[in-house]
Design an enzyme around this catalytic site. Sequence first.
Site, PDB file in Angstrom:
ATOM      1  N   LYS A 107       0.858  -1.189   0.000  1.00  0.00           N
ATOM      2  CA  LYS A 107       0.000   0.000   0.000  1.00  0.00           C
ATOM      3  C   LYS A 107       0.890   1.234   0.000  1.00  0.00           C
ATOM      4  CE  LYS A 107      -4.455   0.833   0.129  1.00  0.00           C
ATOM      5  NZ  LYS A 107      -5.516  -0.019  -0.449  1.00  0.00           N
ATOM      6  N   GLY A 219     -20.570   6.691   2.744  1.00  0.00           N
ATOM      7  CA  GLY A 219     -19.696   6.990   1.613  1.00  0.00           C
ATOM      8  C   GLY A 219     -20.522   7.133   0.354  1.00  0.00           C
ATOM      9  N   GLY A 221     -18.511   7.549  -2.783  1.00  0.00           N
ATOM     10  CA  GLY A 221     -17.434   7.622  -3.765  1.00  0.00           C
ATOM     11  C   GLY A 221     -17.524   6.438  -4.711  1.00  0.00           C
ATOM     12  N   ASN A 222     -16.382   6.059  -5.243  1.00  0.00           N
ATOM     13  CA  ASN A 222     -16.350   4.995  -6.250  1.00  0.00           C
ATOM     14  C   ASN A 222     -17.000   3.700  -5.778  1.00  0.00           C
ATOM     15  OD1 ASN A 222     -14.386   2.454  -7.076  1.00  0.00           O
ATOM     16  ND2 ASN A 222     -15.074   3.678  -8.805  1.00  0.00           N
TER      17      ASN A 222
HETATM   18  P1  NAD Z   1     -13.628   7.745  -2.669  1.00  0.00           P
HETATM   19  O1  NAD Z   1     -12.601   8.762  -2.340  1.00  0.00           O
HETATM   20  O2  NAD Z   1     -14.093   7.620  -4.073  1.00  0.00           O
HETATM   21  O3  NAD Z   1     -14.934   7.981  -1.756  1.00  0.00           O
HETATM   22  C1  NAD Z   1     -14.875   8.081  -0.382  1.00  0.00           C
HETATM   23  C2  NAD Z   1     -16.251   8.519   0.101  1.00  0.00           C
HETATM   24  O4  NAD Z   1     -16.259   8.534   1.525  1.00  0.00           O
HETATM   25  C3  NAD Z   1     -16.649   9.927  -0.352  1.00  0.00           C
HETATM   26  O5  NAD Z   1     -18.016   9.940  -0.675  1.00  0.00           O
HETATM   27  C4  NAD Z   1     -16.397  10.769   0.887  1.00  0.00           C
HETATM   28  O6  NAD Z   1     -17.213  11.926   0.932  1.00  0.00           O
HETATM   29  C5  NAD Z   1     -16.789   9.780   1.963  1.00  0.00           C
HETATM   30  N1  NAD Z   1     -16.262  10.116   3.288  1.00  0.00           N
HETATM   31  C6  NAD Z   1     -15.011  10.506   3.625  1.00  0.00           C
HETATM   32  N2  NAD Z   1     -14.936  10.738   4.948  1.00  0.00           N
HETATM   33  C7  NAD Z   1     -16.153  10.479   5.453  1.00  0.00           C
HETATM   34  C8  NAD Z   1     -16.718  10.518   6.744  1.00  0.00           C
HETATM   35  N3  NAD Z   1     -15.993  10.872   7.812  1.00  0.00           N
HETATM   36  N4  NAD Z   1     -18.026  10.175   6.891  1.00  0.00           N
HETATM   37  C9  NAD Z   1     -18.785   9.812   5.837  1.00  0.00           C
HETATM   38  N5  NAD Z   1     -18.300   9.751   4.589  1.00  0.00           N
HETATM   39  C10 NAD Z   1     -17.009  10.073   4.400  1.00  0.00           C
HETATM   40  O7  NAD Z   1     -13.057   6.365  -2.121  1.00  0.00           O
HETATM   41  P2  NAD Z   1     -13.444   4.886  -2.566  1.00  0.00           P
HETATM   42  O8  NAD Z   1     -12.526   4.486  -3.652  1.00  0.00           O
HETATM   43  O9  NAD Z   1     -14.894   4.767  -2.755  1.00  0.00           O
HETATM   44  O10 NAD Z   1     -12.994   4.068  -1.267  1.00  0.00           O
HETATM   45  C11 NAD Z   1     -13.822   3.952  -0.115  1.00  0.00           C
HETATM   46  C12 NAD Z   1     -13.248   2.891   0.812  1.00  0.00           C
HETATM   47  O11 NAD Z   1     -13.140   1.673   0.094  1.00  0.00           O
HETATM   48  C13 NAD Z   1     -11.859   3.151   1.367  1.00  0.00           C
HETATM   49  O12 NAD Z   1     -11.763   2.565   2.649  1.00  0.00           O
HETATM   50  C14 NAD Z   1     -10.942   2.401   0.406  1.00  0.00           C
HETATM   51  O13 NAD Z   1      -9.707   2.068   1.000  1.00  0.00           O
HETATM   52  C15 NAD Z   1     -11.799   1.195   0.160  1.00  0.00           C
HETATM   53  N6  NAD Z   1     -11.502   0.462  -1.074  1.00  0.00           N
HETATM   54  C16 NAD Z   1     -11.536   1.089  -2.295  1.00  0.00           C
HETATM   55  C17 NAD Z   1     -11.291   0.338  -3.433  1.00  0.00           C
HETATM   56  C18 NAD Z   1     -11.409   0.948  -4.813  1.00  0.00           C
HETATM   57  O14 NAD Z   1     -11.238   0.203  -5.795  1.00  0.00           O
HETATM   58  N7  NAD Z   1     -11.742   2.215  -4.955  1.00  0.00           N
HETATM   59  C19 NAD Z   1     -10.949  -1.003  -3.337  1.00  0.00           C
HETATM   60  C20 NAD Z   1     -10.944  -1.611  -2.084  1.00  0.00           C
HETATM   61  C21 NAD Z   1     -11.218  -0.857  -0.958  1.00  0.00           C
END
Ligand code: NAD
Length: 428
Positions: A107, A219, A221-222
């Site tokens: 990571k 959340g 996000g993605n």
């Molecule tokens: P992202 O940056 O696209 O979205 C994150 C979301 O979380 C956003 O909507 C943000 O506003 C919200 N957020 C942040 N702080 C917050 C809080 N305190 N309370 C409520 N909402 C909050 O990120 P992502 O890619 O969707 O990743 C989200 C999680 O999934 C992370 O833990 C990441 O490590 C994990 N993850 C992501 C992937 C991937 O392929 N993107 C793969 C495995 C795990």
Amino acid sequence: MSDKSFNAFEMAQAQFDHIADLLGLDAATRALLRNPMREYALNIPVRMDDGSFQVFRGFRVQHNDARGPSKGGIRFHPLETIDTVRALSMWMTWKCAVVDIPLGGSKGGVICDPHNLSNREQEGICRGWVRQLARDIGPLRDIPAPDVMTNSQHMLWMLDEYEAIHGAKLPGIITGKPVGMGGSLGRTEATGFGVIYTLREALKELGINPDETVASVQGFGNVAQYAIRLYNKLGGKVICVSCWDQEDSASYTYRKSDGIDIDELLKITDRFGGIDKKKAAEIGYEMLPGDAWIEQDVDILIPAALENQISAKNVNKISQRVKIIAEGANGPTTPEADKVIAERNIFMLPDFLANAGGVTCSYFEQVQSNMNYFWKKDEVLDKLDIIMTSAFRGVSELARKKKLFMRDAAYVIAINRVAQACKDRGWV
Ligand code: NAD
């Protein structure tokens, strides 16, 4: 990262110790797996738009590569710490092992806030991070990918820098690239869809029809967006999402009790997954405190934002109706909260199983990039579904047979596989 007293690495080690005891692992294997094999801490000097220089702190941690080159995302976050990166690298090792793809875990991170940086400044950070690590990452060593607040554009800058240094086209060095530039179709959907493939199997096992279920999501996000899309397609209804508000430095939960409309919400969502609160109010969303997502009267909770979100402090707020927690985020539940969840017999889809769709599709991207031959989206998603479903079944079968909590069963499978690889290589 959200709570300074919380240490994700201590939590990852506590989870590992618990399974090491269960498996009766010998002292050398424990010592090898309890800590990362390699760690890098970097200074990244960047010339800012106003002509000044700023030095950003970056990290890369390679936890274990006994099963193959290590793989893991890179996060941009103002509160990033080496311990968070260590924990996430360890979870990547278990994640690749539980879905049985031939990769180890790593990571990376940079302490920065992309909200306050221009594109050119972010490009400087990406290129600087690669320059510092050019000898220690590579298609056969360690392959970065996007994560929180990084995207395909960041990956392309990193690829470009790596190729310039090595004087060759090496698209297998990084995944999450834009489609058409070595990226895989389906990667954007993969993590969120993967969460729902495992959720679909869990519902099947519990004999629950998805279209009779309601979920609450943390959340937007993605991961959350694609999870919601596929869950809706199966017939499920999401009544609220919670996300971070940059303007107020606070999080809010946006609720519509007859079900959120994902397309409508996406129109008022920025690229960081933040929702425009004024516009949300205009289109009829109720605005609640950020942690209200956890206390909703729903069947399914999907934490898909950050680590340390379900803890001893709020686990008792979970409604009696909740039957499944599908962890889209990494490390959203603390061990203390896990105990309560296990006692309440809530079906847990643990992070490193439920969100392994991302790394599995990244592995597909690597394979395609290395072959220079690309698959259609349906082919990618079908392959992903097969891997996720098979991993789910392996874990749930072991959980049933040995009467284990799902997280423990997933850990037993993953840690056994990695420990065996270390032994077979003669490392311990
Ligand atoms: P992202 O940056 O696209 O979205 C994150 C979301 O979380 C956003 O909507 C943000 O506003 C919200 N957020 C942040 N702080 C917050 C809080 N305190 N309370 C409520 N909402 C909050 O990120 P992502 O890619 O969707 O990743 C989200 C999680 O999934 C992370 O833990 C990441 O490590 C994990 N993850 C992501 C992937 C991937 O392929 N993107 C793969 C495995 C795990």
